[in-house]
Design a protein around this motif. Structure first.
Motif, PDB file in Angstrom:
ATOM      1  N   ALA A 158      46.137  31.873  75.527  1.00  0.00           N
ATOM      2  CA  ALA A 158      45.286  31.436  76.638  1.00  0.00           C
ATOM      3  C   ALA A 158      46.063  30.517  77.577  1.00  0.00           C
ATOM      4  O   ALA A 158      45.960  30.634  78.800  1.00  0.00           O
ATOM      5  N   GLN A 159      46.855  29.619  77.011  1.00  0.00           N
ATOM      6  CA  GLN A 159      47.661  28.745  77.866  1.00  0.00           C
ATOM      7  C   GLN A 159      48.718  29.541  78.614  1.00  0.00           C
ATOM      8  O   GLN A 159      48.979  29.288  79.799  1.00  0.00           O
ATOM      9  N   ALA A 160      49.320  30.523  77.943  1.00  0.00           N
ATOM     10  CA  ALA A 160      50.310  31.372  78.612  1.00  0.00           C
ATOM     11  C   ALA A 160      49.657  32.153  79.755  1.00  0.00           C
ATOM     12  O   ALA A 160      50.221  32.266  80.846  1.00  0.00           O
ATOM     13  N   ILE A 161      48.468  32.684  79.512  1.00  0.00           N
ATOM     14  CA  ILE A 161      47.753  33.446  80.545  1.00  0.00           C
ATOM     15  C   ILE A 161      47.357  32.540  81.699  1.00  0.00           C
ATOM     16  O   ILE A 161      47.504  32.897  82.872  1.00  0.00           O
ATOM     17  N   MET A 162      46.873  31.341  81.390  1.00  0.00           N
ATOM     18  CA  MET A 162      46.513  30.393  82.439  1.00  0.00           C
ATOM     19  C   MET A 162      47.722  30.124  83.334  1.00  0.00           C
ATOM     20  O   MET A 162      47.624  30.102  84.567  1.00  0.00           O
ATOM     21  N   LEU A 163      48.888  29.965  82.730  1.00  0.00           N
ATOM     22  CA  LEU A 163      50.098  29.710  83.502  1.00  0.00           C
ATOM     23  C   LEU A 163      50.541  30.944  84.280  1.00  0.00           C
ATOM     24  O   LEU A 163      50.977  30.843  85.430  1.00  0.00           O
ATOM     25  N   ALA A 164      50.405  32.119  83.680  1.00  0.00           N
ATOM     26  CA  ALA A 164      50.743  33.362  84.392  1.00  0.00           C
ATOM     27  C   ALA A 164      49.852  33.518  85.625  1.00  0.00           C
ATOM     28  O   ALA A 164      50.335  33.833  86.716  1.00  0.00           O
ATOM     29  N   LEU A 165      48.552  33.285  85.443  1.00  0.00           N
ATOM     30  CA  LEU A 165      47.623  33.397  86.565  1.00  0.00           C
ATOM     31  C   LEU A 165      47.893  32.333  87.624  1.00  0.00           C
ATOM     32  O   LEU A 165      47.667  32.564  88.813  1.00  0.00           O
ATOM     33  N   THR A 166      48.386  31.181  87.205  1.00  0.00           N
ATOM     34  CA  THR A 166      48.749  30.125  88.153  1.00  0.00           C
ATOM     35  C   THR A 166      49.951  30.550  88.989  1.00  0.00           C
ATOM     36  O   THR A 166      49.979  30.334  90.199  1.00  0.00           O
ATOM     37  N   ALA A 167      50.933  31.160  88.357  1.00  0.00           N
ATOM     38  CA  ALA A 167      52.159  31.552  89.062  1.00  0.00           C
ATOM     39  C   ALA A 167      51.928  32.717  90.022  1.00  0.00           C
ATOM     40  O   ALA A 167      52.529  32.764  91.097  1.00  0.00           O
ATOM     41  N   LEU A 168      51.077  33.653  89.640  1.00  0.00           N
ATOM     42  CA  LEU A 168      50.895  34.869  90.439  1.00  0.00           C
ATOM     43  C   LEU A 168      50.067  34.597  91.692  1.00  0.00           C
ATOM     44  O   LEU A 168      48.967  34.052  91.601  1.00  0.00           O
ATOM     45  N   PRO A 169      50.565  35.020  92.854  1.00  0.00           N
ATOM     46  CA  PRO A 169      49.780  34.837  94.077  1.00  0.00           C
ATOM     47  C   PRO A 169      48.589  35.786  94.153  1.00  0.00           C
ATOM     48  O   PRO A 169      47.600  35.497  94.823  1.00  0.00           O
ATOM     49  N   ALA A 170      48.674  36.931  93.479  1.00  0.00           N
ATOM     50  CA  ALA A 170      47.595  37.930  93.473  1.00  0.00           C
ATOM     51  C   ALA A 170      47.775  38.819  92.248  1.00  0.00           C
ATOM     52  O   ALA A 170      48.817  38.794  91.597  1.00  0.00           O
ATOM     53  N   ILE A 171      46.749  39.595  91.955  1.00  0.00           N
ATOM     54  CA  ILE A 171      46.800  40.534  90.827  1.00  0.00           C
ATOM     55  C   ILE A 171      47.083  41.934  91.375  1.00  0.00           C
ATOM     56  O   ILE A 171      46.315  42.465  92.174  1.00  0.00           O
ATOM     57  N   ASP A 172      48.207  42.496  90.938  1.00  0.00           N
ATOM     58  CA  ASP A 172      48.591  43.858  91.333  1.00  0.00           C
ATOM     59  C   ASP A 172      49.509  44.402  90.239  1.00  0.00           C
ATOM     60  O   ASP A 172      50.670  44.008  90.141  1.00  0.00           O
ATOM     61  N   PHE A 173      48.973  45.291  89.422  1.00  0.00           N
ATOM     62  CA  PHE A 173      49.719  45.812  88.270  1.00  0.00           C
ATOM     63  C   PHE A 173      50.593  47.022  88.607  1.00  0.00           C
ATOM     64  O   PHE A 173      51.197  47.612  87.714  1.00  0.00           O
ATOM     65  N   THR A 174      50.690  47.405  89.867  1.00  0.00           N
ATOM     66  CA  THR A 174      51.382  48.633  90.253  1.00  0.00           C
ATOM     67  C   THR A 174      52.804  48.703  89.709  1.00  0.00           C
ATOM     68  O   THR A 174      53.180  49.671  89.048  1.00  0.00           O
ATOM     69  N   GLU A 175      53.617  47.704  89.993  1.00  0.00           N
ATOM     70  CA  GLU A 175      55.022  47.744  89.566  1.00  0.00           C
ATOM     71  C   GLU A 175      55.160  47.631  88.052  1.00  0.00           C
ATOM     72  O   GLU A 175      55.963  48.334  87.444  1.00  0.00           O
ATOM     73  N   ALA A 176      54.381  46.772  87.429  1.00  0.00           N
ATOM     74  CA  ALA A 176      54.445  46.630  85.968  1.00  0.00           C
ATOM     75  C   ALA A 176      54.091  47.935  85.288  1.00  0.00           C
ATOM     76  O   ALA A 176      54.737  48.349  84.328  1.00  0.00           O
ATOM     77  N   GLU A 177      53.058  48.616  85.810  1.00  0.00           N
ATOM     78  CA  GLU A 177      52.637  49.888  85.228  1.00  0.00           C
ATOM     79  C   GLU A 177      53.686  50.966  85.465  1.00  0.00           C
ATOM     80  O   GLU A 177      54.016  51.740  84.573  1.00  0.00           O
TER      81      GLU A 177
END
Length: 191
Positions: free
Chosen positions: A92-111
């Motif tokens: 949960a802490q890792a996800i909170m930090l990931a969401l903090t770093a990301l300017p937006a949610i877009d899974f296109t490149e990861a997928e």
């Protein structure tokens, strides 16, 4: 593009999630994380770090989850030290930090790169994705967001992990720890 439908399931014409995996509504969690970050920035000394520091903290939390996993996997090993938190709390802490770093949610490149999939054990893949995000950001290569999105997708496959509930507990615990005097002003939508 990958998106989360109203049932919280990722949809994409080529994306095939791990069987039994239910992705949370990442766009809504990202929005709520922004609400939480703003509240914390205004009410505490626990302010938002810059992107590279946020990603370093994210990597640290993933490795703390690895430590929890090792203790559970090898309970009688002499190096075992009981962790203070559960794997879910560390994620949960890792996800909170990931969401903090990301300017937006877009899974296109990861997928497209299949970053959420690996022949490694899932916890090792998650730590690897976190490390790669830090490296990409530090070297200004631009791929850190794709690795961070891949990490979100990979963590969501962890058995029994209710990401939304763990995040709400994480936000509340950090708010109580760093801004308890202002908890009467804590946003209702984060409760």
């Amino acid at each position: 593009m990958i998106f989360t439908n109203e049932q919280g399931v990722l949809e994409h014409d080529t994306f095939t999630p791990v069987p039994g995996t239910r992705q949370p509504n990442w766009v809504e969690l990202h929005r709520l994380n922004r609400v939480w970050r703003q509240w914390m920035d205004e009410h505490s000394q626990f302010v938002t770090p810059d992107t590279i520091d946020t990603l370093c903290y994210m990597s640290e939390e993933c490795h703390e989850a690895l430590k929890c996993w090792m203790v559970a996997r090898l309970p009688d090993h002499p190096r075992r030290q009981q962790p203070d938190k559960t794997i879910g709390q560390e994620f949960a802490q890792a996800i909170m930090l990931a969401l903090t770093a990301l300017p937006a949610i877009d899974f296109t490149e990861a997928e497209r790169e299949g970053l959420q999939y690996s022949d490694m054990r899932p916890i090792i893949n998650i730590c690897s994705l976190a490390n790669r995000a830090v490296e990409e950001c530090e070297l200004q290569l631009g791929g850190w967001a794709a690795y961070t999105h891949g990490l979100l997708l990979a963590v969501a496959t962890w058995p029994g992990l209710d990401i939304a509930a763990e995040l709400r507990r994480c936000w509340a615990a950090l708010a109580w720890r760093h801004a308890s005097y202002h908890m009467h002003e804590y946003p209702q939508e984060l409760r």
